[in-house]
Motif scaffolding. Structure first.
Motif, mmCIF file in Angstrom:
data_model
loop_
_atom_site.group_PDB
_atom_site.id
_atom_site.type_symbol
_atom_site.label_atom_id
_atom_site.label_comp_id
_atom_site.label_asym_id
_atom_site.label_seq_id
_atom_site.Cartn_x
_atom_site.Cartn_y
_atom_site.Cartn_z
ATOM 1 N N GLY A 13 -6.869 0.090 4.457
ATOM 2 C CA GLY A 13 -5.938 1.217 4.486
ATOM 3 C C GLY A 13 -5.115 1.096 5.199
ATOM 4 O O GLY A 13 -4.408 2.048 5.840
ATOM 5 N N ASN A 21 -4.923 -6.335 -2.529
ATOM 6 C CA ASN A 21 -5.257 -5.052 -3.288
ATOM 7 C C ASN A 21 -6.579 -5.267 -4.066
ATOM 8 O O ASN A 21 -7.114 -6.340 -4.374
ATOM 9 N N SER A 35 -2.574 -0.625 -5.257
ATOM 10 C CA SER A 35 -3.705 -0.042 -5.556
ATOM 11 C C SER A 35 -3.934 1.007 -4.602
ATOM 12 O O SER A 35 -3.624 0.626 -3.459
ATOM 13 N N GLU A 36 -4.879 2.015 -4.904
ATOM 14 C CA GLU A 36 -5.314 2.915 -4.073
ATOM 15 C C GLU A 36 -6.132 2.284 -2.820
ATOM 16 O O GLU A 36 -6.234 2.799 -1.736
ATOM 17 N N LYS A 37 -6.900 0.999 -3.443
ATOM 18 C CA LYS A 37 -7.786 0.579 -2.099
ATOM 19 C C LYS A 37 -7.123 -0.848 -1.830
ATOM 20 O O LYS A 37 -6.845 -1.556 -2.631
#
Length: 166
Positions: A13, A21, A35-37
């Motif tokens: 993060g 990713n 990507s979110e993570k």
């Protein structure tokens, strides 16, 4: 950043490009966050300040250590989750030769480093814990030189495959 024979470190993060990713438990290198993570690249020496709590001996962010980064080929990383207990060995001397590197398995008493003291004597440092070496952070600009070697239990060092950028 070019391909290197030096280890690189990424934190979950945060950090900057390139990024690793995570989509569907697959890891891949990219110049952007897609990507979110994700894990962002940080300057190696900054990992101590940004991802470790040296008083409580625990990781405060998930860390992805890449012993040998390749921008175009697939490569391996070592994933350490947030909250993982860590062991710290500190090495100081006028000059030091570190005998371990990221990804090495060590046992208590293994040879960690050789140093030259201020009096010119050679001294050997030995590991104080068993597990997998995840970081060897050198502060060679300090006099005497200082190194922090971080080890985690083998059960906490998850080896993962990372797909290089196309």
């Amino acid at each position: 950043m070019c391909s290197s024979e030096y280890p690189e470190v990424f934190i979950e993060g945060g950090g900057e490009g390139p990024y690793i990713n995570v989509i569907d438990e697959r890891y891949f290198l990219s110049r952007r966050v897609v990507s979110e993570k994700f894990y962002g690249h940080i300057i190696y020496e900054d990992v101590v300040e940004k991802a470790l709590n040296l008083e409580e001996l625990v990781t405060i962010r998930s860390i992805l250590v890449v012993p040998r980064l390749s921008l175009s080929k697939d490569f391996e990383g070592i994933l350490i989750s947030k909250g993982t207990p860590i062991c710290i060995d500190e090495v100081m001397g006028r000059a030091a030769i570190i005998h371990v590197s990221e990804g090495d398995a060590v046992s208590v008493g293994d040879k960690l480093a050789s140093i030259v003291t201020g009096k010119g004597d050679v001294r050997t440092y030995r590991t104080s814990c068993s597990g997998v070496v995840i970081l060897v952070v050198g502060y060679v600009w300090l006099k005497p030189e200082k190194y922090i070697v971080v080890t985690v239990g083998e059960e906490h060092a998850r080896r993962i495959s990372i797909k290089g950028a196309a």
